[in-house]
Design a protein around this motif. Structure first.
Motif, PDB file in Angstrom:
ATOM      1  N   ASN A   7       0.789   5.960   5.753  1.00 12.89           N
ATOM      2  CA  ASN A   7       0.003   5.327   6.439  1.00 12.89           C
ATOM      3  C   ASN A   7      -0.562   3.912   5.554  1.00 12.89           C
ATOM      4  O   ASN A   7      -0.684   2.893   6.217  1.00 12.89           O
ATOM      5  N   ALA A   8      -0.865   4.373   4.401  1.00  7.94           N
ATOM      6  CA  ALA A   8      -1.456   3.136   3.438  1.00  7.94           C
ATOM      7  C   ALA A   8      -0.396   2.200   3.554  1.00  7.94           C
ATOM      8  O   ALA A   8      -0.783   0.952   3.363  1.00  7.94           O
ATOM      9  N   GLN A   9       0.818   2.427   3.152  1.00 12.45           N
ATOM     10  CA  GLN A   9       1.945   1.455   3.259  1.00 12.45           C
ATOM     11  C   GLN A   9       1.991   0.838   4.581  1.00 12.45           C
ATOM     12  O   GLN A   9       2.129  -0.417   4.364  1.00 12.45           O
ATOM     13  N   ARG A  10       1.990   1.316   5.613  1.00 12.83           N
ATOM     14  CA  ARG A  10       2.131   0.821   6.638  1.00 12.83           C
ATOM     15  C   ARG A  10       1.144  -0.131   7.100  1.00 12.83           C
ATOM     16  O   ARG A  10       1.235  -1.233   7.503  1.00 12.83           O
ATOM     17  N   ARG A  11      -0.235   0.134   6.760  1.00  4.10           N
ATOM     18  CA  ARG A  11      -1.273  -0.552   6.864  1.00  4.10           C
ATOM     19  C   ARG A  11      -1.131  -1.935   6.038  1.00  4.10           C
ATOM     20  O   ARG A  11      -1.621  -3.102   6.579  1.00  4.10           O
ATOM     21  N   GLN A  34       1.215  -8.329   4.367  1.00  6.33           N
ATOM     22  CA  GLN A  34       2.428  -8.236   4.120  1.00  6.33           C
ATOM     23  C   GLN A  34       2.829  -9.498   3.012  1.00  6.33           C
ATOM     24  O   GLN A  34       3.389  -9.119   1.847  1.00  6.33           O
ATOM     25  N   THR A  35       2.275 -10.681   3.288  1.00  8.92           N
ATOM     26  CA  THR A  35       2.629 -11.587   2.403  1.00  8.92           C
ATOM     27  C   THR A  35       2.263 -11.510   0.880  1.00  8.92           C
ATOM     28  O   THR A  35       2.964 -11.692  -0.123  1.00  8.92           O
ATOM     29  N   ALA A  71      12.340  -2.258  -3.439  1.00 11.47           N
ATOM     30  CA  ALA A  71      13.614  -1.818  -3.105  1.00 11.47           C
ATOM     31  C   ALA A  71      13.680  -0.779  -1.810  1.00 11.47           C
ATOM     32  O   ALA A  71      14.405  -0.904  -0.923  1.00 11.47           O
ATOM     33  N   ILE A  72      12.911   0.229  -1.861  1.00 15.79           N
ATOM     34  CA  ILE A  72      12.726   1.184  -0.750  1.00 15.79           C
ATOM     35  C   ILE A  72      12.603   0.225   0.571  1.00 15.79           C
ATOM     36  O   ILE A  72      13.223   0.557   1.586  1.00 15.79           O
ATOM     37  N   CYS A  73      11.832  -0.917   0.707  1.00 16.36           N
ATOM     38  CA  CYS A  73      11.331  -1.738   1.764  1.00 16.36           C
ATOM     39  C   CYS A  73      12.733  -2.617   1.917  1.00 16.36           C
ATOM     40  O   CYS A  73      12.833  -3.247   3.055  1.00 16.36           O
ATOM     41  N   GLY A  74      13.657  -2.773   1.104  1.00 14.87           N
ATOM     42  CA  GLY A  74      15.051  -3.323   1.276  1.00 14.87           C
ATOM     43  C   GLY A  74      14.800  -4.923   0.990  1.00 14.87           C
ATOM     44  O   GLY A  74      15.349  -5.695   1.609  1.00 14.87           O
TER      45      GLY A  74
END
Ligand SMILES: [Zn+2]
Ligand SMILES: [Zn+2]
Lengths: 197, 358
Positions: B256-260, B266-267, B302-305
């Protein structure tokens, strides 16, 4: 009683989390209680526990002032303090099996042998109770009923060779030399008996 | 795998570094369970003289002879290991910090399996059996560990009572003697400042959360481990289940924290990750704690590509190799002083990121 989360402020809130059979009771200070939300609203509803919160639980719990969140070392410091304050009536126990005294116990923060649990039980029981919240074991135990215990490979019959292998494998040449001497000795004894017959 | 010296291990990836069956998006790094056992009729190691310690060692050597799991194990005595050997064993989680300081006779470690199974002899307790696995798999590695324990239990008489279970040198391990932990990578909770909250909540549930380096360490770059505090009054399976439930919940929070973060900032997040990557790729002196923080961000990237040609397993491998013991051996720098390490690490990091990314 101190807050179980931060360990510094006095506990003022009791929180009980109930999940089916499982009940978790927490004592928190106000600040930590405010931050407490693991397992509440934002959680997947599947394992959402029923939570009850009671204020000022601290006063009801004042009889056990000790150590639910203390790190291990403090436990035995705690033990030492008890001893200091009551030294007028507690005489020095000594473990009959290993000779460990209360003093060595508090210095080394470790027990000396399994028998120490009996020797120092009166001192250990409250510590164990506070740390684990329980004093009854509910896990694995040796399976006596599964027939006879296989005896450990007896010293004798090839054990020196095995120990020598291990000593060489881990480059403990001092030990390897010792074992080699013992092996030689053993062989010589056999030779002697051979000659006699 | 039987390595002549622990130093030889550094070439191999960590046995728990794989990505197979990972259902946690890399958030759970590794799982570890250990059991403490002591011989009934022998003083605990702290009370034992050199001769007794050696006897314990010999007894174990004889006992494990017929145990298939240990048939091709590597035996290491602490007294014969130098600083780098110890450091490597420690960095690969095969021995504890306490063990890495020991030099007593009869003290050492047996390493078996795919270097994921170890048995410390004469650490705080006579025996500490341990197993490691990647990701969140306490339930999967437990059967192998308990099988070994039961094997030993048939041939040895372990100190125990009905009421207290297995007796250990420290009363905090009494009962099951079981300590299980899961290593987590939670950059989302770290960057949103929620780690402390998770700490408190987990602690209130009878678990402790600490940094990757053990006891007092902080969670560098959001890498932390969750483990049980109590060993008495709960069965082994229940302890493992309880940790797993809490860990799953922390993972859920982290997602959730990552998504938020990625939705709202994002930038800024990509900028942080990109800069971390730049610092690693172009820096010249990098201390270990800084490397871990930067690599933690790059791992998330890396996980986010975000990087072509750099996946999570690659980053984990760099993370492993930059630890001081591994680094000194891999970079043939065993004799350098402590103050030179950051520059050796800088060189290593520049090279490995150049090689891995086009
Ligand atoms: Zn508090
Ligand atoms: Zn004793």
């Amino acid at each position: 009683m101190q807050c179980q989360a931060c360990g510094t402020s006095p506990a003022e809130v009791q929180i009980r989390e109930i999940r089916g059979e499982e009940v978790n009771t927490l004592y928190l200070c106000n600040a930590c209680a405010e931050n407490y939300d693991l397992g509440t609203s934002s959680c997947p509803s599947l394992d959402e526990p029923e939570v009850t919160i009671r204020l000022s639980a601290a006063s009801q719990q004042s009889e056990s002032p000790s150590a639910q969140t203390m790190p291990p070392d403090d436990l035995i410091d705690d033990l030492q303090q008890t001893e200091d304050s009551e030294d007028a009536r507690i005489e020095m126990y000594e473990c009959p099996n290993c000779g460990w005294t209360e003093q060595t116990l508090s210095e080394k923060k470790r027990l000396g042998c399994p028998e120490c649990y009996n020797t120092f039980w009166e001192l250990l029981a409250p510590i164990i109770h506070d740390w684990h919240n329980e004093v009854a074991h509910k896990g694995e135990l040796p399976k006596e009923q599964e027939g006879e215990r296989k005896p450990a490979p007896p010293p004798g019959s090839g054990h020196l060779e095995r120990e020598l292998d291990v000593a060489i494998a881990c480059e403990d040449y001092e030990r390897a030399a010792e074992l080699r001497d013992q092996l030689c000795e053993q062989e010589n004894t056999y030779k002697c008996t051979d000659q006699r017959t | 795998m039987q390595h002549q010296s622990p130093k030889k291990m550094v070439e191999f990836p960590l046995p728990w570094s794989g990505a197979e069956n990972d259902q946690t998006d890399g958030i759970a790094i590794s799982s570890r369970i250990r059991l403490a056992r002591n011989f009934a009729s022998t003083h605990f190691p702290a009370r034992s003289d050199a001769e007794t310690l050696q006897e314990v060692w010999d007894k174990v050597a004889r006992g494990l002879q017929s145990c298939s799991l240990y048939s091709s194990a590597a035996w290491y005595k602490m007294a014969t290991l130098d600083y780098l050997d110890r450091q490597v064993l420690r960095e690969r989680q095969l021995i504890s910090a306490e063990m890495s300081e020991k030099t007593d006779r009869g003290t050492g470690v047996v390493v078996a399996g795919e270097d994921n199974v170890s048995l410390m002899i004469n650490e705080e307790d006579h025996l500490r059996l341990q197993i490691l696995g990647h990701g969140l798999q306490l339930q999967n590695i437990w059967p192998c560990l308990i099988k070994t324990e039961r094997f030993l239990n048939r041939i040895f008489d372990f100190a125990h009572t009905e009421k207290l279970g297995y007796l250990s040198a420290c009363p905090t391990n009494v009962g099951t003697g079981l300590r299980a932990s899961v290593m987590l990578h939670v950059p989302g909770l770290w960057l949103t400042g929620k780690l402390k909250k998770v700490y408190n909540a987990a602690e209130a549930l009878g678990l402790s959360v600490r940094g990757a380096a053990g006891e007092e360490s902080e969670a560098l770059g959001g890498i932390c481990q969750v483990s049980n505090r109590f060993t008495l009054g709960e069965s082994e399976e229940d302890i493992l289940k309880r940790i797993e439930t809490t860990v799953r919940r922390i993972i859920w929070y982290e997602r959730n924290a990552q998504r938020r973060l990625l939705r709202k900032q994002q930038t800024e997040i990509y900028d942080k990750i990109g800069r971390a990557y730049g610092q690693l790729k172009y820096g010249y002196t990098v201390p270990e704690d800084e490397a871990v923080k930067l690599l933690s961000l790059v791992r998330w990237g890396a996980i986010c590509g975000l990087f072509s040609g750099l996946n999570r397993v690659n980053v984990d491998d760099v993370m492993r190799r930059q630890q001081k013991g591994h680094l000194q051996i891999l970079e043939s720098a065993s004799h350098i002083g402590r103050e030179e390490l950051p520059s050796v690490r800088g060189t290593f990091l520049r090279r490995s990121l150049r090689n891995q990314v086009q």
